[in-house]
Design a protein around this motif. Structure first.
Motif, short mmCIF file in Angstrom:
data_model
loop_
_atom_site.label_atom_id
_atom_site.label_comp_id
_atom_site.label_asym_id
_atom_site.label_seq_id
_atom_site.Cartn_x
_atom_site.Cartn_y
_atom_site.Cartn_z
N LEU A 1 0.89 -1.12 0.16
CA LEU A 1 -0.10 -0.01 -0.03
C LEU A 1 0.85 1.22 -0.12
N SER A 2 0.77 1.90 -1.22
CA SER A 2 1.47 3.17 -1.17
C SER A 2 0.83 4.37 -1.41
N LEU A 3 -0.41 4.45 -1.60
CA LEU A 3 -1.07 5.84 -1.56
C LEU A 3 -2.12 5.91 -0.37
N SER A 4 -1.67 7.06 0.40
CA SER A 4 -2.37 7.15 1.58
C SER A 4 -3.42 8.18 1.35
N GLU A 5 -4.29 7.79 2.23
CA GLU A 5 -5.56 8.65 2.21
C GLU A 5 -5.24 10.29 2.62
N ARG A 6 -4.53 10.34 3.29
CA ARG A 6 -3.79 11.76 3.55
C ARG A 6 -3.42 12.43 2.61
N ASP A 7 -3.13 11.83 1.18
CA ASP A 7 -2.27 12.42 0.45
C ASP A 7 -3.50 12.90 -0.87
N ILE A 8 -4.74 12.42 -0.63
CA ILE A 8 -5.84 12.39 -1.68
C ILE A 8 -7.05 13.31 -0.94
N ALA A 9 -7.54 14.35 -1.69
CA ALA A 9 -8.55 15.15 -1.43
C ALA A 9 -9.53 15.18 -2.51
N MET A 10 -10.94 15.60 -2.12
CA MET A 10 -11.78 15.70 -3.29
C MET A 10 -12.41 17.07 -3.04
N ALA A 11 -12.85 17.64 -4.15
CA ALA A 11 -13.48 18.96 -4.10
C ALA A 11 -14.00 19.55 -5.28
N THR A 12 -14.87 20.46 -5.21
CA THR A 12 -15.59 21.04 -6.40
C THR A 12 -15.17 22.53 -6.60
N MET A 13 -14.69 22.83 -7.79
CA MET A 13 -14.12 24.14 -8.23
C MET A 13 -14.71 24.59 -9.56
N TYR A 14 -15.33 25.74 -9.48
CA TYR A 14 -15.84 26.22 -10.64
C TYR A 14 -17.06 25.08 -11.18
N GLY A 15 -17.74 24.47 -10.08
CA GLY A 15 -18.69 23.49 -10.58
C GLY A 15 -18.32 22.13 -11.15
N THR B 1 8.94 21.03 0.67
CA THR B 1 8.75 19.39 1.16
C THR B 1 8.02 19.67 2.57
N GLY B 2 7.80 18.49 2.90
CA GLY B 2 7.26 18.19 4.50
C GLY B 2 5.81 17.70 4.52
N LYS B 3 5.20 17.91 5.55
CA LYS B 3 3.93 17.32 5.77
C LYS B 3 2.83 18.63 5.19
N PHE B 4 1.77 18.38 4.43
CA PHE B 4 0.80 19.20 3.97
C PHE B 4 -0.60 18.77 4.36
N ALA B 5 -1.65 19.49 4.06
CA ALA B 5 -2.75 19.24 4.27
C ALA B 5 -3.50 20.31 3.08
N LEU B 6 -4.50 19.60 2.66
CA LEU B 6 -5.36 20.44 1.48
C LEU B 6 -6.91 21.02 1.87
N ASN B 7 -7.09 21.94 1.55
CA ASN B 7 -8.60 22.57 1.42
C ASN B 7 -8.69 23.56 0.22
N ILE B 8 -10.20 23.46 0.17
CA ILE B 8 -10.46 24.53 -1.03
C ILE B 8 -11.36 25.43 -0.37
N VAL B 9 -11.07 26.92 -0.94
CA VAL B 9 -11.99 27.75 -0.19
C VAL B 9 -11.94 28.75 -1.44
N ASP B 10 -13.39 28.98 -2.01
CA ASP B 10 -13.66 29.96 -2.95
C ASP B 10 -12.81 29.68 -4.22
N ASN B 11 -12.70 28.32 -4.63
CA ASN B 11 -12.17 27.87 -5.89
C ASN B 11 -10.63 28.13 -5.58
N LEU B 12 -9.92 28.21 -4.63
CA LEU B 12 -8.81 28.40 -4.37
C LEU B 12 -7.93 27.25 -3.41
N VAL B 13 -7.08 26.54 -4.09
CA VAL B 13 -6.36 25.61 -3.52
C VAL B 13 -5.56 25.85 -2.38
N VAL B 14 -5.90 25.62 -1.08
CA VAL B 14 -5.14 26.17 0.10
C VAL B 14 -4.28 24.89 0.63
N VAL B 15 -3.00 25.03 0.68
CA VAL B 15 -2.04 24.03 1.34
C VAL B 15 -1.49 24.48 2.58
#
Length: 295
Positions: free
Chosen positions: A205-219, A262-276
């Motif tokens: 197992l090489s792909l972690s759920e921490r490294d995947i996120a889903m979001a809607t941008m521009y519909g 590099t390092g540890k990250f988390a992802l969010n989407i705010v108003d069609n902006l990818v926030v890392v």
């Protein structure tokens, strides 16, 4: 001159009791609610959302450690997972019986990884052997299996805006199978592969759920992959790879956002902006997602 910025913290943060040996804290992405569960619920459950109107407080019997807890849309039915085999339900609809009822997963020897509400009375159990789609009848205190799908599952992600569940499959975990839910129907979408920076041998197992996120941008629905390059790679900095996921047709890689760190990250989407969120520097390197920018 004021310093320019992309984001600012809310003046009214959601305040709750911190996690401890007697208090468990959960966050429900769909309803944007924080649950503080004290002593398994026996000494109180406090639910808070973005505004004070969505706050709820109640008690429930302590029947073991709570693994997951979520309200259906509109706070009508509460679902609580305490074991890997079943989910318990409590009605919060006025004039309905408040007693708990339970549903075991149908698949023999399967373990429930979690669940997602797709409607106020429709819920999906995700197990390590597939998914089970149910309709909940609060008046009868029972559930009806609408559809199920057998597939080996490592982990899952859910996008509440589009009611799409993404399942990680295969040994390496990088074959992703999406399912879409709408008005009592379940649609199996086209599976796709995430390109790993290094393919392990033997496979693991090489792909972690921490490294995947889903979001809607521009519909549009996107799957975001936080790609960490190996230290020996020519481009050691991390990247966010965006895959455009359409309900019809195949999933295609559309954008690559270079983070230059590099390092540890988390992802969010705010108003069609990818926030890392970058943990070590405590900075937010934001990246615009333009509709017309393609790679």
């Amino acid at each position: 001159m004021a310093e320019e910025h992309y984001l600012e913290l809310s003046e009214n943060p959601v305040q709750f009791e911190h996690a401890s040996s007697v208090n468990n804290v959960f966050f429900d992405e769909a309803n944007k609610q924080v649950f503080a569960v004290r002593s398994g619920g026996a000494t109180g459950v406090v639910v808070k959302g973005p505004d004070d109107k969505s706050s709820v407080a109640f008690r429930m019997d302590d029947k073991g450690e709570v693994k997951c807890i979520k309200f259906s849309i509109g706070n009508k039915i509460l679902a609580v997972q305490r074991t890997s085999k079943s989910v318990d339900f409590i009605n919060f609809i006025p004039d309905y019986p408040h007693t708990e009822f339970s549903q075991e997963c149908k698949t023999k020897n399967a373990n429930i990884l979690g669940f997602c509400w797709t409607n106020w009375n429709e819920i999906v159990f995700i197990t390590d052997q597939g998914i089970e789609f149910y309709q909940v009848f609060p008046d009868k205190r029972s559930l009806k299996l609408l559809k199920s799908q057998s597939i080996n599952v490592n982990w899952y992600q859910y996008c509440p805006e589009t009611a799409v569940i993404l399942l990680s499959t295969t040994v390496q975990g990088n074959i992703l199978q999406p399912f879409a839910f709408r008005n009592g129907t379940m649609c199996k979408m086209s599976k796709f592969e995430i390109e790993l920076p290094v393919v392990p041998k033997p496979a693991k197992l090489s792909l972690s759920e921490r490294d995947i996120a889903m979001a809607t941008m521009y519909g549009q629905l996107y799957v975001m992959y936080l790609k960490h390059h190996s230290r020996t790679a020519n481009s050691p900095s991390a990247e966010v790879v965006l895959y455009h996921l359409s309900r019809e047709g195949s999933c295609k890689k559309s954008h690559v956002l270079k983070l230059n760190t590099t390092g540890k990250f988390a992802l969010n989407i705010v108003d069609n902006l990818v926030v890392v969120h970058h943990q070590s520097s405590q900075r937010l390197p934001a990246r615009h997602h333009h509709q017309r920018q393609r790679r």
